[in-house]
Design a protein around this motif. Structure first.
Motif, PDB file in Angstrom:
ATOM      1  N   TYR A 356       0.849  -1.188   0.000  1.00  0.00           N
ATOM      2  CA  TYR A 356       0.000   0.000   0.000  1.00  0.00           C
ATOM      3  C   TYR A 356       0.888   1.242   0.000  1.00  0.00           C
ATOM      4  O   TYR A 356       2.093   1.176   0.272  1.00  0.00           O
ATOM      5  CB  TYR A 356      -0.944   0.025   1.206  1.00  0.00           C
ATOM      6  CG  TYR A 356      -0.270   0.207   2.548  1.00  0.00           C
ATOM      7  CD1 TYR A 356       0.133   1.476   2.989  1.00  0.00           C
ATOM      8  CD2 TYR A 356      -0.046  -0.867   3.407  1.00  0.00           C
ATOM      9  CE1 TYR A 356       0.745   1.659   4.212  1.00  0.00           C
ATOM     10  CE2 TYR A 356       0.567  -0.701   4.629  1.00  0.00           C
ATOM     11  CZ  TYR A 356       0.961   0.566   5.037  1.00  0.00           C
ATOM     12  OH  TYR A 356       1.573   0.752   6.259  1.00  0.00           O
ATOM     13  N   LYS A 357       0.284   2.389  -0.309  1.00  0.00           N
ATOM     14  CA  LYS A 357       0.935   3.684  -0.173  1.00  0.00           C
ATOM     15  C   LYS A 357      -0.063   4.660   0.426  1.00  0.00           C
ATOM     16  O   LYS A 357      -1.280   4.519   0.246  1.00  0.00           O
ATOM     17  CB  LYS A 357       1.391   4.225  -1.534  1.00  0.00           C
ATOM     18  CG  LYS A 357       2.524   3.472  -2.184  1.00  0.00           C
ATOM     19  CD  LYS A 357       2.886   4.135  -3.518  1.00  0.00           C
ATOM     20  CE  LYS A 357       3.933   3.338  -4.278  1.00  0.00           C
ATOM     21  NZ  LYS A 357       4.231   3.967  -5.603  1.00  0.00           N
ATOM     22  N   THR A 358       0.451   5.644   1.136  1.00  0.00           N
ATOM     23  CA  THR A 358      -0.400   6.708   1.666  1.00  0.00           C
ATOM     24  C   THR A 358       0.084   8.044   1.097  1.00  0.00           C
ATOM     25  O   THR A 358       1.111   8.118   0.416  1.00  0.00           O
ATOM     26  CB  THR A 358      -0.338   6.768   3.203  1.00  0.00           C
ATOM     27  OG1 THR A 358       0.941   7.283   3.588  1.00  0.00           O
ATOM     28  CG2 THR A 358      -0.540   5.393   3.814  1.00  0.00           C
ATOM     29  N   ASN A 359      -0.643   9.107   1.409  1.00  0.00           N
ATOM     30  CA  ASN A 359      -0.229  10.429   0.939  1.00  0.00           C
ATOM     31  C   ASN A 359       0.531  11.202   2.009  1.00  0.00           C
ATOM     32  O   ASN A 359       0.683  12.415   1.924  1.00  0.00           O
ATOM     33  CB  ASN A 359      -1.430  11.246   0.456  1.00  0.00           C
ATOM     34  CG  ASN A 359      -2.466  11.459   1.558  1.00  0.00           C
ATOM     35  OD1 ASN A 359      -2.198  11.217   2.732  1.00  0.00           O
ATOM     36  ND2 ASN A 359      -3.648  11.912   1.168  1.00  0.00           N
ATOM     37  N   TRP A 375      -6.702  10.463   5.662  1.00  0.00           N
ATOM     38  CA  TRP A 375      -5.448  10.973   5.109  1.00  0.00           C
ATOM     39  C   TRP A 375      -4.945  10.129   3.940  1.00  0.00           C
ATOM     40  O   TRP A 375      -3.881  10.374   3.404  1.00  0.00           O
ATOM     41  CB  TRP A 375      -4.386  11.094   6.185  1.00  0.00           C
ATOM     42  CG  TRP A 375      -4.136   9.859   6.986  1.00  0.00           C
ATOM     43  CD1 TRP A 375      -4.883   9.358   8.006  1.00  0.00           C
ATOM     44  CD2 TRP A 375      -3.031   8.984   6.844  1.00  0.00           C
ATOM     45  NE1 TRP A 375      -4.323   8.222   8.500  1.00  0.00           N
ATOM     46  CE2 TRP A 375      -3.184   7.969   7.814  1.00  0.00           C
ATOM     47  CE3 TRP A 375      -1.926   8.949   5.989  1.00  0.00           C
ATOM     48  CZ2 TRP A 375      -2.274   6.931   7.946  1.00  0.00           C
ATOM     49  CZ3 TRP A 375      -1.024   7.914   6.137  1.00  0.00           C
ATOM     50  CH2 TRP A 375      -1.204   6.927   7.107  1.00  0.00           C
ATOM     51  N   THR A 376      -5.728   9.135   3.538  1.00  0.00           N
ATOM     52  CA  THR A 376      -5.408   8.420   2.302  1.00  0.00           C
ATOM     53  C   THR A 376      -6.292   8.883   1.146  1.00  0.00           C
ATOM     54  O   THR A 376      -6.176   8.375   0.047  1.00  0.00           O
ATOM     55  CB  THR A 376      -5.600   6.903   2.480  1.00  0.00           C
ATOM     56  OG1 THR A 376      -6.978   6.620   2.726  1.00  0.00           O
ATOM     57  CG2 THR A 376      -4.751   6.379   3.627  1.00  0.00           C
ATOM     58  N   PRO A 401      -3.262   1.701   7.928  1.00  0.00           N
ATOM     59  CA  PRO A 401      -1.843   1.432   7.727  1.00  0.00           C
ATOM     60  C   PRO A 401      -1.172   0.950   9.016  1.00  0.00           C
ATOM     61  O   PRO A 401      -1.679   1.181  10.109  1.00  0.00           O
ATOM     62  CB  PRO A 401      -1.285   2.799   7.300  1.00  0.00           C
ATOM     63  CG  PRO A 401      -2.460   3.604   6.868  1.00  0.00           C
ATOM     64  CD  PRO A 401      -3.599   3.116   7.698  1.00  0.00           C
ATOM     65  N   LEU A 402      -0.017   0.334   8.845  1.00  0.00           N
ATOM     66  CA  LEU A 402       0.681  -0.216   9.994  1.00  0.00           C
ATOM     67  C   LEU A 402       1.249   0.889  10.882  1.00  0.00           C
ATOM     68  O   LEU A 402       1.606   1.960  10.420  1.00  0.00           O
ATOM     69  CB  LEU A 402       1.816  -1.125   9.523  1.00  0.00           C
ATOM     70  CG  LEU A 402       1.408  -2.351   8.708  1.00  0.00           C
ATOM     71  CD1 LEU A 402       2.625  -3.197   8.415  1.00  0.00           C
ATOM     72  CD2 LEU A 402       0.350  -3.171   9.423  1.00  0.00           C
ATOM     73  N   HIS A 403       1.340   0.565  12.166  1.00  0.00           N
ATOM     74  CA  HIS A 403       1.952   1.462  13.132  1.00  0.00           C
ATOM     75  C   HIS A 403       3.308   0.892  13.532  1.00  0.00           C
ATOM     76  O   HIS A 403       3.443  -0.303  13.771  1.00  0.00           O
ATOM     77  CB  HIS A 403       1.092   1.582  14.398  1.00  0.00           C
ATOM     78  CG  HIS A 403      -0.273   2.135  14.152  1.00  0.00           C
ATOM     79  ND1 HIS A 403      -1.223   2.233  15.150  1.00  0.00           N
ATOM     80  CD2 HIS A 403      -0.871   2.624  13.044  1.00  0.00           C
ATOM     81  CE1 HIS A 403      -2.326   2.752  14.668  1.00  0.00           C
ATOM     82  NE2 HIS A 403      -2.149   2.992  13.379  1.00  0.00           N
ATOM     83  N   ARG A 412       4.234   3.331   3.667  1.00  0.00           N
ATOM     84  CA  ARG A 412       4.136   2.499   2.472  1.00  0.00           C
ATOM     85  C   ARG A 412       4.731   1.121   2.735  1.00  0.00           C
ATOM     86  O   ARG A 412       5.565   0.925   3.600  1.00  0.00           O
ATOM     87  CB  ARG A 412       4.856   3.154   1.296  1.00  0.00           C
ATOM     88  CG  ARG A 412       6.342   3.383   1.539  1.00  0.00           C
ATOM     89  CD  ARG A 412       6.987   4.171   0.418  1.00  0.00           C
ATOM     90  NE  ARG A 412       7.089   3.386  -0.802  1.00  0.00           N
ATOM     91  CZ  ARG A 412       7.291   3.907  -2.004  1.00  0.00           C
ATOM     92  NH1 ARG A 412       7.383   5.210  -2.155  1.00  0.00           N
ATOM     93  NH2 ARG A 412       7.402   3.145  -3.065  1.00  0.00           N
ATOM     94  N   VAL A 413       4.263   0.163   1.968  1.00  0.00           N
ATOM     95  CA  VAL A 413       4.791  -1.203   1.930  1.00  0.00           C
ATOM     96  C   VAL A 413       4.745  -1.628   0.466  1.00  0.00           C
ATOM     97  O   VAL A 413       3.733  -1.388  -0.203  1.00  0.00           O
ATOM     98  CB  VAL A 413       3.936  -2.159   2.793  1.00  0.00           C
ATOM     99  CG1 VAL A 413       4.391  -3.604   2.597  1.00  0.00           C
ATOM    100  CG2 VAL A 413       3.998  -1.787   4.263  1.00  0.00           C
TER     101      VAL A 413
END
Length: 637
Positions: A356-359, A375-376, A401-403, A412-413
């Protein structure tokens, strides 16, 4: 009772007994072997120390420290299901690279001190003031622990010295004698476990202690190992052990008809006492014993990873392998890691972090205001697909998302080591990040400053027993749809995978299977790897099946990165498989072009499996000390 609450009062007993005639009379004010083993409570107190065989330090002693990787997962690293790295260096699998010799002493397992501790207790039972029933119970407990240790020694070395009684300094013929042959050792383990099953208290000493079901669980595990070892290594009497495995396994399945509701519950819960199907577990508690594993996993310390071959063994959700499933989207030169994770067995998602990716950038602190997915927003749907998917199949304690352990969001992963977007925690060389303990409910206990988690660890659980039963019925020619429904299909149902239809499995069901293994057997073994990955069974499995060559002679590869993203990850094309690398001898095909080369010097394959690797070498130091010991075949060279 929690066996983490060890009482150390009687540890002194383990050091006495070598010179019983040193004094004619026992001191009245000191604990000796004659005064320490009198009552039921004396034996109960002493037995708590024997549970130490399940402790992290004891496991490290027998498994070796290796890299920064879950100690109990090392068996899967050695089997080439996983690979590991430490710091900034990938660590080659020593077995794959032929770095094991009789002088490396790589596992410290040739150690019989634990046998002495058990045998001291056993020899004092008859002289105690207990009833005959209680004597039988504590003898059963002692024989369980001795059998547990001998099973591990037998699996490693084959022939090993059998110590029926406490060895004294004067027992020169034992101390410097030959190894006991495998048949005798295996028969003695089976003899002792059957005695324990018949004579131990049904419920042991209360909750989470050694009881009849725990004994049966070890019977199931040991007898599957020994029976299949004998079958695939052309030794006699395999059916004796296979039938005992079948019997003990079925009794346990009848006793534990339910499994954990969620696959992740077994390895990310702080209280396994309420989880169905848990037979024995290591219980951890604040201020008594805590685990650093969840913190390693969510930081930079844990660098265990799956590779392409392991990921490829997970089925698609229609119950078919990736080679034949219409649901599989990961084939072809333009496919990416996002594509290959689509429509797969959920157990893949719960052992290998989906992409995954975030912004947001890395290091954004987790707060009540930003825990939601707002926030994604605005991200490419494919980048947030697995955030939404994982949150739909997970509970509130396993959200994406992971912490990290700080806690902060991981943006991101995959986080591929040395890439332009690689940042501190949860990164590796190939992109398939392995995780088992991830949760957020015990987050306050895995911060910096020495505070760790209280996540419990299962030692025996019914899911393993179900897989033992499926495999042993196949080996006995009894596996059919009813067995599949009782075992494998229960496990698949909670992982969103279609049920196994035994009549559909033929030679063409999976064209990528090991060609030396019959189709049904391959599917049963596949299920075992998928369900138990990370529990460390892999190395013993590939040895007992006599298939080390197949699993070890495969080059680990990482994720396939889209051409448009390569600069984003590395800016160095040399770490990706090219058409020039395609070589059947290196287990690289055209389908692998574009994947990250994740092991060795980023390009190397390994020297391959040797047949004599089915047994460990006897340490050279022991051969020097005892001229009667003979090295296992092949290791003299």
């Amino acid at each position: 009772m929690k066996f983490i609450k060890y009482l150390f009062l009687l540890l002194i007993v383990s050091s006495v007994g070598c010179n019983d005639d040193f004094l004619e009379y026992s001191p009245k004010t000191s604990l000796t072997e004659n005064t320490a083993f009198v009552s039921y409570d004396n034996f109960k107190t002493y037995s708590w120390g024997l549970y130490g065989i399940f402790s992290n330090s004891q496991m490290r002693q027998y498994l070796g420290t290796g890299a920064q990787v879950y100690t109990h997962a090392l068996g899967d690293v050695y089997a080439n299901y996983l690979y590991m790295s430490s710091g900034t260096n990938v660590q080659n699998n020593h077995w794959q690279w032929n770095n094991i010799t009789s002088t490396t002493n790589m596992d410290n397992a040739w150690d019989f001190s634990y046998m002495r501790k058990v045998n001291i207790m056993l020899r004092n039972i008859d002289g105690s003031q207990m009833s005959e029933t209680d004597k039988k119970h504590w003898r059963a407990v002692g024989l369980f622990f001795r059998s547990h240790r001998y099973y591990d020694l037998l699996a490693r070395y084959g022939d090993v010295p059998w110590l029926e009684d406490v060895v004294e300094d004067t027992d020169v013929d034992i101390l410097y004698g030959k190894r006991t042959d495998r048949n005798t050792v295996a028969n003695n383990i089976l003899r002792d476990l059957k005695y324990a099953e018949e004579n131990i208290k049904e419920k042991g000493e209360g909750g989470n202690t050694i009881n009849r079901n725990v004994v049966r669980a070890l019977l199931s595990r040991f007898c599957l190992f020994e029976g299949t070892w004998r079958k695939y290594h052309s030794l006699s009497d395999a059916d004796t052990y296979l039938k005992e495995c079948e019997r003990a396994s079925k009794l346990l399945i009848d006793t534990y008809p339910s499994i954990a509701v969620n696959f992740v519950d077994l390895w990310s819960s702080d209280d396994l006492s309420t989880v169905p199907g848990v037979i024995l577990y290591k219980e951890l508690a604040q201020d008594l014993e805590m685990s650093s594993l969840p913190r390693f996993e969510r930081g930079g310390g844990q660098k265990a990873s799956l590779h392409t071959r392991t990921v490829g063994r997970y089925l698609c959700q229609d119950g078919k392998p990736i080679a034949t499933s219409e649901l599989y989207e990961g084939a072809g030169a333009n496919a990416t890691v996002n594509d290959e994770f689509k429509n797969r067995d959920h157990r893949l998602y719960w052992r290998c972090v989906p992409p995954y990716k975030t912004n947001k950038g890395n290091g954004v602190a987790v707060t009540d205001a930003n825990r939601d997915s707002w926030w994604t927003e605005g991200m490419d749907p494919k980048d947030r697909y697995y955030i939404d998917y994982m949150n739909s199949i997970n509970d509130a304690n396993h959200q994406f998302p992971l912490h990290t352990w700080q806690p902060q969001f991981l943006s991101r992963v995959p986080m591929i080591q040395t890439s332009s977007n690689s940042w501190g925690p949860m990164r590796n060389y190939g992109g398939y990040y392995f995780y088992m303990y991830y949760n957020t409910y015990n987050e306050p206990n895995i911060q910096a400053g020495g505070r760790f988690a209280v996540t419990d660890c299962p030692i025996f659980h019914i899911e393993e027993i179900m897989l033992n039963y499926a495999e042993v019925t196949y080996e006995l020619g009894k596996f059919d749809q009813s067995v599949a429904d009782l075992t494998i299909n229960k496990l698949r149902a909670r992982a969103n995978v279609a049920a196994m239809n035994v009549s559909e499995i033929n030679a063409s069901f999976d064209p990528d299977r090991d060609p030396e293994v019959e189709a049904i057997a391959w599917e049963i073994r596949r299920e075992r790897m998928v369900e138990l990955l990370g529990e460390g069974f892999g190395f013993y499995d590939i040895r007992r099946w006599n298939r080390g060559e197949y699993y070890m002679n495969q080059r680990p590869l990482g994720v396939r990165v889209a051409a448009s993203e390569k600069d984003d990850y590395f800016g160095n094309a040399s770490i990706f498989v090219t058409t020039d690398d395609v070589n059947p001898n290196a287990s690289v095909t055209t389908e692998d072009v574009g994947r990250v080369v994740c092991v060795g010097d980023f390009v190397q394959q390994g020297k391959g499996w040797q047949d004599y690797y089915n047994l460990n070498p006897i340490p050279k130091t022991q051969l020097i000390l005892n001229e009667e010991l003979e090295q296992n075949p092949g290791w003299d060279n």
